[in-house]
Design an enzyme around this catalytic site. Sequence first.
Site, PDB file in Angstrom:
ATOM      1  N   GLU A 155      -4.468   7.829  -3.075  1.00 43.12           N
ATOM      2  CA  GLU A 155      -5.219   6.674  -2.482  1.00 43.12           C
ATOM      3  C   GLU A 155      -5.215   5.521  -3.534  1.00 43.12           C
ATOM      4  O   GLU A 155      -5.308   4.443  -3.302  1.00 43.12           O
ATOM      5  CB  GLU A 155      -6.300   6.776  -1.578  1.00 43.12           C
ATOM      6  CG  GLU A 155      -6.770   5.652  -0.979  1.00 43.12           C
ATOM      7  CD  GLU A 155      -6.036   5.401   0.406  1.00 43.12           C
ATOM      8  OE1 GLU A 155      -4.604   6.278   0.751  1.00 43.12           O
ATOM      9  OE2 GLU A 155      -6.017   4.459   1.232  1.00 43.12           O
ATOM     10  N   HIS A 190       0.909  -1.124  -0.029  1.00 44.67           N
ATOM     11  CA  HIS A 190       0.122  -0.081  -0.028  1.00 44.67           C
ATOM     12  C   HIS A 190       0.937   1.224  -0.096  1.00 44.67           C
ATOM     13  O   HIS A 190       0.614   2.288  -0.896  1.00 44.67           O
ATOM     14  CB  HIS A 190      -0.998   0.015   1.370  1.00 44.67           C
ATOM     15  CG  HIS A 190      -1.778   1.097   1.298  1.00 44.67           C
ATOM     16  ND1 HIS A 190      -3.293   0.965   0.982  1.00 44.67           N
ATOM     17  CD2 HIS A 190      -1.707   2.544   1.835  1.00 44.67           C
ATOM     18  CE1 HIS A 190      -3.638   2.300   1.318  1.00 44.67           C
ATOM     19  NE2 HIS A 190      -2.860   3.053   1.737  1.00 44.67           N
ATOM     20  N   GLU A 191       1.878   1.220   0.822  1.00 47.92           N
ATOM     21  CA  GLU A 191       2.571   2.609   1.200  1.00 47.92           C
ATOM     22  C   GLU A 191       3.586   2.588  -0.260  1.00 47.92           C
ATOM     23  O   GLU A 191       3.902   3.708  -0.545  1.00 47.92           O
ATOM     24  CB  GLU A 191       3.476   2.616   2.131  1.00 47.92           C
ATOM     25  CG  GLU A 191       2.624   2.481   3.555  1.00 47.92           C
ATOM     26  CD  GLU A 191       1.560   3.536   3.750  1.00 47.92           C
ATOM     27  OE1 GLU A 191       1.727   4.649   3.183  1.00 47.92           O
ATOM     28  OE2 GLU A 191       0.462   3.257   4.416  1.00 47.92           O
ATOM     29  N   HIS A 198       1.675   4.595  -2.752  1.00 48.01           N
ATOM     30  CA  HIS A 198       1.962   6.236  -2.362  1.00 48.01           C
ATOM     31  C   HIS A 198       3.267   6.494  -2.762  1.00 48.01           C
ATOM     32  O   HIS A 198       3.403   7.766  -3.456  1.00 48.01           O
ATOM     33  CB  HIS A 198       1.710   6.285  -0.991  1.00 48.01           C
ATOM     34  CG  HIS A 198       0.316   6.285  -0.376  1.00 48.01           C
ATOM     35  ND1 HIS A 198      -0.679   7.036  -1.066  1.00 48.01           N
ATOM     36  CD2 HIS A 198      -0.584   5.661   0.330  1.00 48.01           C
ATOM     37  CE1 HIS A 198      -2.040   6.847  -0.466  1.00 48.01           C
ATOM     38  NE2 HIS A 198      -1.647   5.962   0.476  1.00 48.01           N
TER      39      HIS A 198
END
Length: 501
Positions: free
Chosen positions: A298, A268-269, A272
């Site tokens: 996001e 997820h990160e 980003h």
Amino acid sequence: MFENKIVRKILLKYKPLYAISHSLALMGWDNETYMPKGASSERGIATAELSILRQKLFLAKSFSGLVEKAKKLRDSNQLNEYESGVIRVLDRDLKFYQKVPKKVISDLEKTRVEAQVAWESAKSKNDFKKFKPYLSKLIEINKKIAEHYGYEKHPYDALIDLHEEGMTTEEFNNIFEQVRTQLSIILDGVLKRKTFPQYHEIEAEKYDKDNMHKLSLEILKNFSFSPEFCRLDVSAHPFTQSIGINDIRITTRYSGINFKEALSSLIHEYGHGLYDMQCNPKFAFTPLVSGPSYGTHESQSRFWENHILKSREFSESYYQLIKHYLPFMEKYSADELYNYLNVVRPSLIRTEADEITYHFHILLRFEIEKALIEGSLDVIEAPDEWQNKMEKYLGIRPTTDSEGILQDVHWSHGSFGYFPTYTIGSILAAQIAARIEKDIGKISELITAGEFTKIREWLRENMHKYGSMYSPSELIIKTTGEQLNPEHFLKYLKHKYLRQL
Ligand code: MG
């Protein structure tokens, strides 16, 4: 790229502002990772002083006056797209500082610090009463912000706009209206037909944290996350902090059990981080670095988390590597790994939710925030409202406020209008995935072939390189060829979870 004389002057004056943001970003990252606990009050003061200095420089006539001039040039079509982008971003920041009185901003900053301490204690003691006065105050401050900032129809519109430029309460109502019933149907279908399990034994497997860290670094290496420009560290709540285009920091968390939490946070990160890393390098030291909104940002973390990590092909391709670092996986097959990563069950905690039930957690927060801001719900009634809605949407009822209204940190930060952008993230991720498939082929096949570079390059060319040149809605059209469209998300879920073609 930046040719107009006035814009060049603005960018020159913007450099020290950028330097302050750069320092604040590094201080914020340090705060969550390596700073000794005892340093928090000194750090708090230093951070507040730098923020005030930044605001002062921003509002100085010598700077804001130039932005006003440049706005006129933009309105008479005398600026190119890059220059117009710079002015759009600065004008939004200026609007906030000019319209919302300093007193309101400093009240928010002050209450935030106190509220977070109160929230932590309230959550650990399961005592909403301790947090209630702070929540009430933060809502009152947010109502004031909305009044000063301005809105057309609903005060909550103003707060949404601060997180997702141009979006409104009405548009979110429509989006949730469109997805809510469908999500219920999909959820019922999975639970009845058992296409994915509600629980998997791997959830109870303990792992070695050092090995998990090595595995994480190995995966990042395969994803071209270069140690020359990026770092992976550990923090209580995983996050991404880009200090600059060549300095991307992401964090994850190792609890020692149920490794998908660490793995999902990592990927997820990474999503980003990749967004900021692939921004046009010429945007360094300008207001155009990074994406234009929370929802667009996001979408990148959700794309990698949902469409890459949680795909069958990822489990198949990474099974051997995962087994190498986490030997207990010998007992399970690649197919079981896939099922484990995609367990679906209604649960009380948002951050543990799967791709389907997640959005009921968001819908509930959206409805409660909206009601609190418009004043149709009193703070004292909010914990019960939370429990009722949880039961209505997911059929489960929290027995404590720690598992209910106190679970998230966001409200203690005074952030209202943030939660619904998470749903934009998932919707846009699926829309982008559909567009990628149209342009360069099936994502499943790209993963199997290890063609992550192709995917990254597509994202760079069609989205990342633009930074925040365009508003979110303009960017979505540029990237996917259409407006935000929840149909792709629903189609993706039905295909994956109900095996519908
Ligand atoms: Mg995120």
